[in-house]
Scaffold this active site. Structure first.
Site, mmCIF file in Angstrom:
data_model
loop_
_atom_site.group_PDB
_atom_site.id
_atom_site.type_symbol
_atom_site.label_atom_id
_atom_site.label_comp_id
_atom_site.label_asym_id
_atom_site.label_seq_id
_atom_site.Cartn_x
_atom_site.Cartn_y
_atom_site.Cartn_z
ATOM 1 N N GLU A 248 -4.658 7.757 -3.215
ATOM 2 C CA GLU A 248 -5.128 6.495 -2.643
ATOM 3 C C GLU A 248 -5.378 5.458 -3.743
ATOM 4 O O GLU A 248 -5.241 4.256 -3.513
ATOM 5 C CB GLU A 248 -6.401 6.760 -1.823
ATOM 6 N N HIS B 145 1.749 4.324 -2.836
ATOM 7 C CA HIS B 145 1.820 5.790 -2.655
ATOM 8 C C HIS B 145 3.207 6.288 -3.090
ATOM 9 O O HIS B 145 3.330 7.318 -3.750
ATOM 10 C CB HIS B 145 1.632 6.145 -1.178
ATOM 11 N N HIS C 150 0.834 -1.203 0.000
ATOM 12 C CA HIS C 150 0.000 0.000 0.000
ATOM 13 C C HIS C 150 0.873 1.259 0.000
ATOM 14 O O HIS C 150 0.733 2.124 -0.869
ATOM 15 C CB HIS C 150 -0.928 -0.016 1.228
ATOM 16 N N GLU C 151 1.783 1.325 0.965
ATOM 17 C CA GLU C 151 2.622 2.532 1.069
ATOM 18 C C GLU C 151 3.575 2.626 -0.129
ATOM 19 O O GLU C 151 3.872 3.719 -0.601
ATOM 20 C CB GLU C 151 3.402 2.552 2.383
HETATM 21 ZN ZN ZN Z 1 -3.199 5.201 1.756
#
Ligand code: ZN
Length: 502
Positions: free
Chosen positions: A296, A270, A266-267
């Site tokens: 996101e 980003h 997830h990170e």
């Molecule tokens: Zn996030």
């Protein structure tokens, strides 16, 4: 000064402010990952001084003058770098100028008080201790929306801080369509007799091995560790310290695989977005992320559409078995795939699975809207919260701490922020579909551990655009479609049909 010189002066000043902001980011990163506890007071002094300097530079009247002069020459439809910079900065400047200094100061004090009250109320499991502070926050935000002004609804002004140029009525209609489709899907899954064995991912996973495995996956999808780092923290985040310096963080649980691994993907998602922005435009709208929803979408795409896909694990599961022989040696791929995709309604948003997650967000969005139209009073929030959880997820919070008090956002005055999480899911599914159409054999490539074509598609269609287009324009230009919940629903249905034999 000629217009060209004025623009250059403006760009130089803005880039210099970005240097100060990047120093503040570095201090924030350090505070959340490395700083010894006793350093907190002096750190607060450092950050207060820097924020004051940054604020002064942003509201400098000379800047306003330059921006107004330059804007006269610019067409609002232009996508030239210089024009984009002027228009975006002018919008931000004019918005900030309308907020009286008294309100800025009152709000920042109220936030500090509210945050502490929230921490205590959550511990004591008593919403009523937090309610008066939340009332103040809502009252001050109302004053802010009145000061800035709006056409349709006050909530649009709040949303604009995180998802610029997006109307809450548009979001509301897509969200209610999404909810109408998600609720029956989730109950169908609940009624299915097929249940993945989720104990597979709740076995001992040595932390050092999780670290190595997670890092290698982040590297494989394209996160550049020579222009970034991965560290440990309590509340994972991604922050950018400079054009070649993106910091991602995670937390490890030695008895649970998902938390760190999918947290890292997830990170890293980003981070790939931040690393894909135009480095020479750092600090300017042309080199800045478009919106929180688009941000996101990048994390969710890599975490879920890629990282929770069967194809991804065709490549990574043998490697995972090598890394965690004790936990996974005798597990078939299908069982593991089911376990990392298990769906179960739960009370806590940050622990929610991919299918129920958006419902947590939609509930918060509906409550926030009701607070700002005046249809809902702060004191009635816990009851409204619990009722919505019952309706949408069929579960009833056992306490305020596990219900209305669970998130930090409202205590920090972040209203209009939640919807960007669910918008991210929707954008992600739309981008992924279009990338798959453009690339052709995307699944096959993912199964071979080849992520470059997907990343390149995202680079040119999303990352490189920065803030030169709005979120809806990026979506339109990349996918040919406007915001829709259909691709997300098709994607979820297909995945769960396989796992739960729907
Ligand atoms: Zn996030």
């Amino acid at each position: 000064m000629t217009a060209k010189n004025t623009l250059q002066t403006l760009i130089d000043q803005t880039k210099e402010t970005a240097v100060l902001q990047s120093i503040e980011e570095l201090l924030n990163w350090d505070q959340r990952t490395q700083m010894p506890a006793k350093a907190a007071n002096y750190r607060a002094e450092q950050i207060t001084l820097l924020s004051g300097m940054i604020h002064q530079r942003t509201v400098d009247p000379r800047r306003g003058q330059y921006l107004t002069e330059l804007a006269e020459e610019v067409s609002s439809q232009s996508d030239h770098d210089g024009d984009v910079i002027v228009l975006r900065l002018l919008k931000q400047y004019e918005k900030e100028k309308k907020i009286p200094l008294r309100l800025v100061e009152e709000f920042s004090k109220a936030r500090v008080m509210a945050h502490q009250a929230w921490v205590d109320a959550r511990k004591a499991n008593r919403f009523s201790d937090f309610a008066p502070h939340l009332e103040t926050i809502v009252k001050l935000l109302r004053e802010k929306t009145d000061a800035i002004g709006f056409q349709e609804s006050a909530y649009d002004v709040l949303l604009d801080d995180y998802e610029p140029n997006t109307k809450s009525s548009d979001v509301a209609s897509v969200f209610s369509a999404l909810k109408a489709d998600l609720v029956p899907l989730i109950s169908e899954i609940g009624e299915s007799s097929c249940r993945p064995d989720s104990s597979i991912i709740r076995r001992p996973f040595p932390i050092a091995d999780q670290q190595t495995f997670g890092t290698s996956a982040a590297k494989a999808i394209g996160f550049d560790f020579e222009a970034g780092r991965l560290d440990i923290t309590h509340h994972p985040f991604c922050c950018t310290v400079g054009p070649k310096d993106c910091r991602i963080t995670t937390r490890y649980d030695k008895n649970y695989f998902n938390s760190a691994f999918f947290g890292i993907l997830h990170e890293a998602g980003h981070g790939l977005y931040e690393q894909g922005l135009r480095a020479d435009q750092f600090g300017l709208p042309t080199g800045e992320y478009c919106s929180l929803g688009i941000h996101e979408s990048q994390s969710r795409l890599w975490e879920n559409m890629v990282g929770r896909s069967k194809s991804f694990w065709k490549h990574f599961f043998p490697l995972a078995q090598n890394s965690f022989p004790q936990a996974l040696a005798n597990v078939p791929l299908d069982h593991f795939f089911g376990a990392v995709n298990d769906v179960k309604p739960s009370l806590i948003r940050v622990e929610a699975d991919e299918a129920t997650y958006s419902l947590h967000v939609i509930i918060r969005f509906e409550l926030e809207q009701a607070l700002f139209t005046g249809d809902l009073q702060v004191n009635d929030l816990p009851a409204a919260w619990n009722q919505k959880y019952q309706q949408a997820l069929g579960i009833h919070p056992d306490s305020d701490s596990n219900g209305v008090l669970q998130d930090v956002h409202w205590s920090e005055g972040l209203f209009g922020y939640f919807p960007t999480y669910a918008l991210g899911n929707l954008y992600a599914a739309q981008f992924f579909d279009s990338a798959a159409n453009a690339i052709g054999d995307l699944d096959l490539q993912i199964a071979k551990g080849e992520f470059v074509p997907l990343l390149n598609w995202l680079r040119s269609n999303v990352h490189q655009k920065g803030k030169s287009l709005s979120a809806s324009d990026i979506l339109q230009s990349a996918t040919g479609e406007s915001l829709s919940h259909q691709p997300m629903m098709t994607y979820l249905r297909e995945k769960y049909a396989e796992i739960y034999s729907l």
